[in-house]
Each structure stands twice: as C-alpha cells, then as structure tokens.
Scaffold this motif. Structure first.
Motif, PDB file in Angstrom:
ATOM      1  N   PHE A   1      54.851  63.432 -59.712  1.00 36.26           N
ATOM      2  CA  PHE A   1      55.302  62.896 -58.434  1.00 36.26           C
ATOM      3  C   PHE A   1      54.172  62.921 -57.404  1.00 36.26           C
ATOM      4  O   PHE A   1      53.986  61.953 -56.659  1.00 36.26           O
TER       5      PHE A   1
ATOM      6  N   TRP B   1      53.277  59.474 -55.716  1.00 37.80           N
ATOM      7  CA  TRP B   1      53.586  59.301 -54.292  1.00 37.80           C
ATOM      8  C   TRP B   1      52.323  59.121 -53.463  1.00 37.80           C
ATOM      9  O   TRP B   1      52.283  58.292 -52.554  1.00 37.80           O
TER      10      TRP B   1
ATOM     11  N   ARG C   1      69.304  58.833 -56.344  1.00 36.33           N
ATOM     12  CA  ARG C   1      68.304  58.794 -55.272  1.00 36.33           C
ATOM     13  C   ARG C   1      67.907  57.338 -55.077  1.00 36.33           C
ATOM     14  O   ARG C   1      67.505  56.640 -56.028  1.00 36.33           O
TER      15      ARG C   1
ATOM     16  N   TYR D   1      61.247  67.250 -60.161  1.00 32.23           N
ATOM     17  CA  TYR D   1      60.376  66.082 -60.227  1.00 32.23           C
ATOM     18  C   TYR D   1      59.526  65.990 -58.958  1.00 32.23           C
ATOM     19  O   TYR D   1      58.316  65.777 -59.024  1.00 32.23           O
ATOM     20  N   ARG D   2      60.152  66.192 -57.807  1.00 29.15           N
ATOM     21  CA  ARG D   2      59.431  66.068 -56.540  1.00 29.15           C
ATOM     22  C   ARG D   2      58.354  67.130 -56.377  1.00 29.15           C
ATOM     23  O   ARG D   2      57.412  66.951 -55.608  1.00 29.15           O
ATOM     24  N   LYS D   3      58.465  68.233 -57.093  1.00 31.89           N
ATOM     25  CA  LYS D   3      57.465  69.306 -57.052  1.00 31.89           C
ATOM     26  C   LYS D   3      56.424  69.165 -58.166  1.00 31.89           C
ATOM     27  O   LYS D   3      55.489  69.955 -58.243  1.00 31.89           O
TER      28      LYS D   3
ATOM     29  N   GLU E   1      64.547  67.706 -57.544  1.00 28.64           N
ATOM     30  CA  GLU E   1      63.624  68.608 -56.856  1.00 28.64           C
ATOM     31  C   GLU E   1      62.477  69.032 -57.767  1.00 28.64           C
ATOM     32  O   GLU E   1      61.330  69.118 -57.323  1.00 28.64           O
TER      33      GLU E   1
END
Length: 98
Positions: free
Chosen positions: A71, A75, A4, A65-67, A63
């Motif tokens: 994060f 972010w 990424r 991690y992004r949830k 994904e």
C-alpha cells in the motif's frame, strides 16, 4: 462484508500513467489477505474521475493492507498523480442481488 470506496481525480495527462500502474499492481492488491474483490470504475462524464471498490472480509484486513509495504508504494505513486484530494468511504454491505 466490508467495502472500501475511494474516489480519485487525476491530472488529465496522468491518467494513462495511473492505468498502467494499476495494471501492474491490481493482482497484488486483489491477492492481499482478506481482499475478496477489487474493481476500478471511470466516471462517464468526467474521465479524470476514478473509483476503486474493494471488498474485505473485515476492517482489520483493510487496516493490515493500509499498513503494508505494498500500500505504501502504491499510494505514494498514485497520490502524486491527483488533481484533487481523494475521498474515501468505508461501508458495510447490507444487500446484494445478483
């Protein structure tokens, strides 16, 4: 290996704030399940531009991690410092010569 790449441009007076926060969270991101590498780069010609490269075992790890709460916090903090919309790419690593 799944990579990424995120390009971020910061407000000039917010760069130090970003770097201080990155220093605090980098090990948490790197130690997130499935993460194999985390790198931060700064553009040589425009010091407001940074790139993160993160290597993941697979897309589902990214994904997850992004949830995650981690994060969400990182972010939220980081995007408030941007001077432009970030760009992101998800790529498959095909060849690496070391």
């Amino acid at each position: 290996m799944f990579v990424r790449i995120v390009k971020m441009r910061f407000q000039e007076d917010k760069i130090e704030t970003f770097l201080e926060n990155f220093e605090e969270v980098k090990n948490h991101i790197r130690n997130f399940e499935g993460n194999r590498l985390l790198e931060l780069y700064q553009d040589k010609n425009d010091p407001r531009i940074f790139f993160t490269y993160s290597y993941w075992e697979n897309e589902s790890d990214l994904e997850n991690y992004r949830k995650s709460e981690l994060f969400g916090e990182v972010w939220k903090f980081t995007k408030a410092l941007f001077s432009d919309k970030p760009e992101a790419w998800s790529v498959d690593k095909l060849v690496s010569l070391v």
